[in-house]
Every structure is written in C-alpha cells, then in structure tokens.
Motif scaffolding. Structure first.
Motif, PDB file in Angstrom:
ATOM      1  N   ASP A  18      20.208  -7.561  26.997  1.00 13.82           N
ATOM      2  CA  ASP A  18      21.781  -7.826  27.027  1.00 13.82           C
ATOM      3  C   ASP A  18      22.299  -6.681  28.112  1.00 13.82           C
ATOM      4  N   ILE A  19      21.018  -6.023  29.109  1.00 15.10           N
ATOM      5  CA  ILE A  19      22.442  -5.429  30.195  1.00 15.10           C
ATOM      6  C   ILE A  19      22.061  -5.908  31.538  1.00 15.10           C
ATOM      7  N   PHE A  20      21.755  -6.764  31.618  1.00 17.70           N
ATOM      8  CA  PHE A  20      22.099  -8.185  32.656  1.00 17.70           C
ATOM      9  C   PHE A  20      23.714  -8.709  32.160  1.00 17.70           C
ATOM     10  N   ASP A  21      23.740  -9.050  31.171  1.00 18.75           N
ATOM     11  CA  ASP A  21      25.554 -10.029  30.921  1.00 18.75           C
ATOM     12  C   ASP A  21      26.362  -8.520  30.207  1.00 18.75           C
ATOM     13  N   LEU A  22      25.669  -7.785  29.910  1.00 17.01           N
ATOM     14  CA  LEU A  22      26.732  -6.649  30.035  1.00 17.01           C
ATOM     15  C   LEU A  22      27.654  -5.919  31.523  1.00 17.01           C
ATOM     16  N   TRP A  23      26.676  -6.432  32.479  1.00 15.73           N
ATOM     17  CA  TRP A  23      26.567  -5.846  33.930  1.00 15.73           C
ATOM     18  C   TRP A  23      27.711  -6.979  34.479  1.00 15.73           C
ATOM     19  N   LYS A  24      27.345  -8.249  33.882  1.00 18.45           N
ATOM     20  CA  LYS A  24      28.253  -9.719  34.667  1.00 18.45           C
ATOM     21  C   LYS A  24      29.807  -9.117  33.862  1.00 18.45           C
ATOM     22  N   ILE A  25      29.603  -9.304  32.668  1.00 18.41           N
ATOM     23  CA  ILE A  25      30.996  -9.091  32.667  1.00 18.41           C
ATOM     24  C   ILE A  25      31.378  -7.681  32.990  1.00 18.41           C
ATOM     25  N   ALA A  26      31.031  -6.893  33.336  1.00 14.86           N
ATOM     26  CA  ALA A  26      31.740  -5.702  33.056  1.00 14.86           C
ATOM     27  C   ALA A  26      32.286  -5.355  34.962  1.00 14.86           C
ATOM     28  N   TYR A  27      30.906  -5.825  35.505  1.00 13.75           N
ATOM     29  CA  TYR A  27      30.872  -5.272  37.169  1.00 13.75           C
ATOM     30  C   TYR A  27      30.987  -7.349  38.259  1.00 13.75           C
ATOM     31  N   ASP A  28      30.544  -7.819  37.519  1.00 13.63           N
ATOM     32  CA  ASP A  28      30.425  -9.403  38.116  1.00 13.63           C
ATOM     33  C   ASP A  28      31.410 -10.497  38.429  1.00 13.63           C
TER      34      ASP A  28
ATOM     35  N   ASP B 160      35.993   6.034  38.113  1.00 12.82           N
ATOM     36  CA  ASP B 160      35.306   4.992  38.019  1.00 12.82           C
ATOM     37  C   ASP B 160      34.098   4.147  39.443  1.00 12.82           C
ATOM     38  N   PRO B 161      33.176   4.100  39.878  1.00 18.53           N
ATOM     39  CA  PRO B 161      32.816   3.476  40.329  1.00 18.53           C
ATOM     40  C   PRO B 161      32.062   1.738  40.146  1.00 18.53           C
ATOM     41  N   VAL B 162      31.967   0.958  40.556  1.00 14.19           N
ATOM     42  CA  VAL B 162      32.128  -0.717  40.594  1.00 14.19           C
ATOM     43  C   VAL B 162      30.309  -0.241  40.465  1.00 14.19           C
ATOM     44  N   LEU B 163      29.396  -0.455  39.270  1.00 12.81           N
ATOM     45  CA  LEU B 163      27.937  -0.204  39.168  1.00 12.81           C
ATOM     46  C   LEU B 163      27.755  -1.727  40.063  1.00 12.81           C
ATOM     47  N   THR B 164      26.020  -1.407  40.474  1.00 15.58           N
ATOM     48  CA  THR B 164      25.095  -2.395  40.999  1.00 15.58           C
ATOM     49  C   THR B 164      24.427  -2.444  39.939  1.00 15.58           C
ATOM     50  N   PHE B 165      23.706  -3.867  39.575  1.00 16.72           N
ATOM     51  CA  PHE B 165      23.025  -4.548  38.449  1.00 16.72           C
ATOM     52  C   PHE B 165      22.127  -3.034  38.706  1.00 16.72           C
ATOM     53  N   GLU B 166      21.271  -2.511  39.327  1.00 22.77           N
ATOM     54  CA  GLU B 166      20.661  -1.687  39.310  1.00 22.77           C
ATOM     55  C   GLU B 166      20.365  -0.536  38.707  1.00 22.77           C
ATOM     56  N   GLU B 167      21.685   0.099  38.872  1.00 18.33           N
ATOM     57  CA  GLU B 167      22.212   1.142  38.415  1.00 18.33           C
ATOM     58  C   GLU B 167      22.653   0.855  36.955  1.00 18.33           C
ATOM     59  N   LEU B 168      23.607   0.216  36.938  1.00 22.37           N
ATOM     60  CA  LEU B 168      23.131  -0.483  34.969  1.00 22.37           C
ATOM     61  C   LEU B 168      22.695   0.114  34.851  1.00 22.37           C
ATOM     62  N   LYS B 169      21.591  -1.178  35.096  1.00 20.59           N
ATOM     63  CA  LYS B 169      19.859  -0.827  34.333  1.00 20.59           C
ATOM     64  C   LYS B 169      19.259   0.333  33.828  1.00 20.59           C
ATOM     65  N   LYS B 170      19.727   1.430  34.820  1.00 20.55           N
ATOM     66  CA  LYS B 170      19.102   2.449  34.490  1.00 20.55           C
ATOM     67  C   LYS B 170      19.605   3.470  33.856  1.00 20.55           C
ATOM     68  N   ILE B 171      21.518   3.561  33.630  1.00 21.79           N
ATOM     69  CA  ILE B 171      22.029   4.007  33.013  1.00 21.79           C
ATOM     70  C   ILE B 171      21.662   3.542  31.594  1.00 21.79           C
ATOM     71  N   ALA B 172      21.917   2.335  31.260  1.00 20.32           N
ATOM     72  CA  ALA B 172      21.184   1.926  30.214  1.00 20.32           C
ATOM     73  C   ALA B 172      20.302   2.030  29.468  1.00 20.32           C
ATOM     74  N   GLU B 173      18.873   1.942  30.281  1.00 20.26           N
ATOM     75  CA  GLU B 173      17.299   2.188  29.958  1.00 20.26           C
ATOM     76  C   GLU B 173      17.586   3.662  29.176  1.00 20.26           C
ATOM     77  N   LYS B 174      18.447   4.745  29.883  1.00 18.68           N
ATOM     78  CA  LYS B 174      18.045   5.970  29.681  1.00 18.68           C
ATOM     79  C   LYS B 174      19.162   6.126  27.868  1.00 18.68           C
ATOM     80  N   TYR B 175      20.335   5.510  28.018  1.00 20.89           N
ATOM     81  CA  TYR B 175      21.440   5.671  27.065  1.00 20.89           C
ATOM     82  C   TYR B 175      21.708   5.144  26.100  1.00 20.89           C
ATOM     83  N   TYR B 176      21.716   3.481  26.687  1.00 24.77           N
ATOM     84  CA  TYR B 176      21.688   2.982  25.511  1.00 24.77           C
ATOM     85  C   TYR B 176      21.176   2.248  24.743  1.00 24.77           C
ATOM     86  N   LEU B 177      19.589   1.739  24.558  1.00 22.09           N
ATOM     87  CA  LEU B 177      18.564   1.211  24.379  1.00 22.09           C
ATOM     88  C   LEU B 177      18.655   2.091  23.100  1.00 22.09           C
TER      89      LEU B 177
END
Length: 185
Positions: free
Chosen positions: A19-29, A44-61
């Motif tokens: 889901d991380i890519f889909d979340l990034w796409k609708i949120a920031y792309d 708040d900054p507009v996150l790159t996919f890599e930035e969101l992925k790092k946050i998501a892997e740590k806090y969302y999953l």
C-alpha cells in the motif's frame, strides 16, 4: 485488521507494504489540496516516495493504530491514533486523511470516523474517551465531529497562524458510554 461498513462501500484495513506506493501517489504525487486543510500552519513537507516508505515501514506496518481507507476498492486515505499522554496510555487521539477531493462532502469521512472510533474503543477497552483536534479553518472536520455526536470540548483562540491570519484550535471528544448510546455499540 479489516472493518467493512455493511451499507456503504467503505472499509478500513491494516496498512501493508504493497500500500505504501499507493498512499504516496495519492498523498504527494497527485493533488495536494488536502495539505491546505490538515494543519497547514505546520508547513509539513511534500515527501518523496523514499521518505514516505521509510516512515511507513517504521510506523505504519503492523500498527493497530493505523489503517488505510478503502472506498469503492481504491485506497483514498488513512486513519491513525496516538497516545496524547505517552506511556500512560489513557488519552487516545485520532486523525483522518482523505487525500482524494472526490471523496469530500459525501459522508465518507463521517462513516470512516464512526468505524474508527468503534474499532479504537474495542481494541482499548480500558479508555473512556477518544478525540481529535482540528482548526477553525477546517469547517469539514468541525461538521463531521458534530454530525457523529462528538462534543466540542475546547476552543483555544487565535493559536493557529496561517496565511496572515489567526485561527482557533478546536478539540472534539466522545466518552465511551456516550458513543455506545449514540451508536448502539
């Protein structure tokens, strides 16, 4: 976790790696309009996919206090909850992000929050209150809080500065027994 409303095409489910890519796409792309309503004064900054992925892997999953919002079989946002009082874990607040403007003003946010509050009360049977904070510029969230039967508990005047203007910070909450009466849980 998977929660589906029986009368709408709305569900909440645990966030998965896929889901991380889909979340990034609708949120920031795509459309960033949601950022104008979600505490824009924080810048708040507009996150790159890599930035969101790092946050998501740590806090969302594998986090029972986060879920994606699925509407008509498409991810349209997410819900979250956090402990306002840290390790004491007695004061739980929640948030909602509906990224897709096409989902606004259709009752989706209200239904999602109803599902989310019920879920949070179920997984934390010892807490007595749930709430959220918004700002006076976000009329949609104010309307949602009132629509689903929450109580406006606080209005801290002129503390949110955005676009050369001050706004109020507003807190809504509901007690477990109130929620059970209103929603027959």
């Amino acid at each position: 976790m998977f929660i589906k409303d029986s009368t709408t095409n709305i569900s909440l489910r645990s966030i998965e790696t896929k889901d991380i890519f889909d979340l990034w796409k609708i949120a920031y792309d795509e459309d960033l309009e949601w950022m104008k309503w979600n505490g824009p004064y924080f810048n708040d900054p507009v996150l790159t996919f890599e930035e969101l992925k790092k946050i998501a892997e740590k806090y969302y999953l594998d986090n029972p206090y986060r879920a994606v919002i699925v509407y008509e079989d498409k991810i349209v946002g997410q819900v979250s909850a956090f402990w306002e009082d840290g390790e004491l874990k007695q004061w739980l607040e929640f948030g909602i992000l509906l990224y897709d403007q096409n989902t606004w003003s259709k009752g989706i946010g209200s239904k999602v929050i109803e599902l989310w509050i019920t879920h949070l009360f179920e997984i934390t049977p010892y807490i007595q209150r749930l709430g959220f904070t918004t700002w006076s510029g976000n009329k949609g969230m104010i309307k949602v809080g009132e629509k689903i039967g929450m109580t406006k508990e606080a209005q801290i005047r002129n503390v949110r500065y955005y676009q050369q203007r001050y706004y109020d910070s507003i807190k809504y909450g509901v007690l477990r027994d109130e929620w059970q009466l209103i929603h027959e849980v």
